[in-house]
Motif scaffolding. Structure first.
Motif, PDB file in Angstrom:
ATOM      1  N   ASN A 146      -5.983  -2.755  -3.187  1.00  0.00           N
ATOM      2  CA  ASN A 146      -5.141  -3.827  -3.721  1.00  0.00           C
ATOM      3  C   ASN A 146      -5.779  -5.198  -3.510  1.00  0.00           C
ATOM      4  OD1 ASN A 146      -1.750  -5.026  -3.090  1.00  0.00           O
ATOM      5  ND2 ASN A 146      -2.865  -4.968  -4.998  1.00  0.00           N
TER       6      ASN A 146
ATOM      7  N   SER B  11      -3.406  -3.609   3.477  1.00  0.00           N
ATOM      8  CA  SER B  11      -3.392  -2.846   4.722  1.00  0.00           C
ATOM      9  C   SER B  11      -3.083  -3.685   5.954  1.00  0.00           C
ATOM     10  CB  SER B  11      -4.732  -2.122   4.897  1.00  0.00           C
ATOM     11  OG  SER B  11      -5.792  -3.057   4.876  1.00  0.00           O
TER      12      SER B  11
ATOM     13  N   ARG C  17       0.279  -3.984  -1.643  1.00  0.00           N
ATOM     14  CA  ARG C  17      -0.218  -2.696  -1.161  1.00  0.00           C
ATOM     15  C   ARG C  17      -1.414  -2.888  -0.227  1.00  0.00           C
ATOM     16  NH1 ARG C  17       0.019  -2.815  -6.282  1.00  0.00           N
ATOM     17  NH2 ARG C  17      -2.147  -2.292  -6.677  1.00  0.00           N
TER      18      ARG C  17
ATOM     19  N   SER D  36      -8.654  -3.223   1.373  1.00  0.00           N
ATOM     20  CA  SER D  36      -7.782  -2.313   0.637  1.00  0.00           C
ATOM     21  C   SER D  36      -8.091  -2.431  -0.852  1.00  0.00           C
ATOM     22  CB  SER D  36      -6.308  -2.647   0.890  1.00  0.00           C
ATOM     23  OG  SER D  36      -5.974  -3.901   0.304  1.00  0.00           O
TER      24      SER D  36
ATOM     25  N   LYS E   7       2.740  -9.103   2.465  1.00  0.00           N
ATOM     26  CA  LYS E   7       3.075  -8.169   1.379  1.00  0.00           C
ATOM     27  C   LYS E   7       3.555  -8.903   0.125  1.00  0.00           C
ATOM     28  CE  LYS E   7       2.203  -4.442   3.762  1.00  0.00           C
ATOM     29  NZ  LYS E   7       0.971  -3.717   3.568  1.00  0.00           N
TER      30      LYS E   7
END
Length: 113
Positions: A59, A90, A88, A57, A83
């Motif tokens: 992020n 995946s 953000r 990702s 998280k």
């Protein structure tokens, strides 16, 4: 010293059982393929987002560029709530709530070098 080694082996053995939950998305064999998630062989101490050919990702890549490394402390936080570390990201996994399971899993991951 033998008792300490046995305790670590038992933790890693228990961690291998915990890792079965991860196998749906990750492999751990040296040189193994990536799945939905990257191969986790040698993950402890590795810079985040560093497996060639895996699509991380945005992020995760940003955090890696900022120096995120998978120390035991960062892995513990991530395994508690992904998280919390990569807001953000995946990864769909909600986390391991039991501290002993996280410790055992990290012991298993550390043994995979």
């Amino acid at each position: 010293m033998g008792a300490a080694q046995n305790a670590a082996a038992q933790d890693a053995a228990a961690g291998q059982r915990v890792f079965n939950q991860c196998r749906a998305c990750h492999t751990i064999d040296q040189g193994g393929r990536n799945g939905v998630g990257p191969n986790l062989h040698g993950v402890v101490g590795r810079r985040a987002a560093s497996i060639e050919g895996f699509r991380y990702s945005a992020n995760m890549r940003e955090l890696a560029e900022g120096g995120l490394t998978w120390t035991t402390e960062n892995l513990n936080r991530y395994l508690t709530n992904p998280k919390d570390v990569v807001p953000r990201g995946s990864m769909a996994f909600a986390g391991l709530r039991q501290e002993q399971q996280r410790k055992d899993l990290i012991a298993y991951l550390e043994a995979q070098k």
